[in-house]
Enzyme design. Structure first.
Site, PDB file in Angstrom:
ATOM      1  N   HIS A  68       0.691  -1.219  -0.010  1.00 27.08           N
ATOM      2  CA  HIS A  68      -0.046  -0.211  -0.221  1.00 27.08           C
ATOM      3  C   HIS A  68       0.824   1.258   0.008  1.00 27.08           C
ATOM      4  CE1 HIS A  68       1.126  -0.133   4.136  1.00 27.08           C
ATOM      5  NE2 HIS A  68       0.819   1.014   4.353  1.00 27.08           N
ATOM      6  N   HIS A  83       2.117   6.964   0.200  1.00 24.75           N
ATOM      7  CA  HIS A  83       1.192   6.063   0.789  1.00 24.75           C
ATOM      8  C   HIS A  83      -0.210   6.115  -0.108  1.00 24.75           C
ATOM      9  CE1 HIS A  83      -1.558   4.579   3.908  1.00 24.75           C
ATOM     10  NE2 HIS A  83      -0.602   4.187   4.647  1.00 24.75           N
TER      11      HIS A  83
END
Length: 164
Positions: A68, A83
């Protein structure tokens, strides 16, 4: 040993948009870890597609198993965390594909990660993607955020690092 001392452009580093989309102030990210700059200073991008590219020339220093996020250390020492989305760690890698691994050398524009934007929008809290310099307090540099509102991968300078 001394090559970085004489490198052209060593006084300023340009950090380019790692993905396409709408630029948003980090303070507007609906997660206090990012909006209160606990992870560092930067900006956020509301993505318009699912491709994340290297924002600088550097080395991949983080690719979590959950895929992620990705971390890059720029040649000037700045460590940049990208992110993808909020609370996406809970997806356990579903919807994400890593194009790099830790230790890989990358150039601006190289593919780092791809993700299924629709899947992220349907299964994560938010698709907003913080781009943060995590060691901004330690580098001795000043980081200036862009005034631009649209990010184009590898073209839009989103953060400029310069000597204080």
């Amino acid at each position: 040993m001394f090559k970085n001392l004489f490198k052209k452009g060593n006084s300023e580093t340009k950090i380019y948009a790692p993905l396409n989309g709408k630029i948003i102030a980090l303070e507007e990210v609906p997660d206090p870890v990012f909006s209160q700059k606990m992870m560092g200073d930067g900006i956020a991008i509301k993505p318009s597609d699912g491709k994340v590219c290297a924002p600088v020339d550097g080395e991949v220093v983080q690719v979590p198993d959950t895929l992620h996020a990705v971390g890059i250390r720029a040649e000037d020492g700045s460590e940049i965390l990208i992110h993808i989305g909020l609370e996406t760690v809970s997806l356990n890698g579903q919807g994400f594909t890593a194009e790099v691994k830790m230790g890989d050398k990358v150039s601006t524009g190289d593919a780092l990660l791809t993700f299924d934007l629709d899947y992220i929008r349907d299964n994560a809290e938010n698709d907003i993607t913080p781009v943060v310099v995590t060691n901004n307090q330690q580098t001795g540099k000043q980081y200036t955020m862009t005034d631009e509102t649209e990010a184009k991968t590898g073209e839009t300078v989103i953060i400029t690092a310069s000597k204080k």
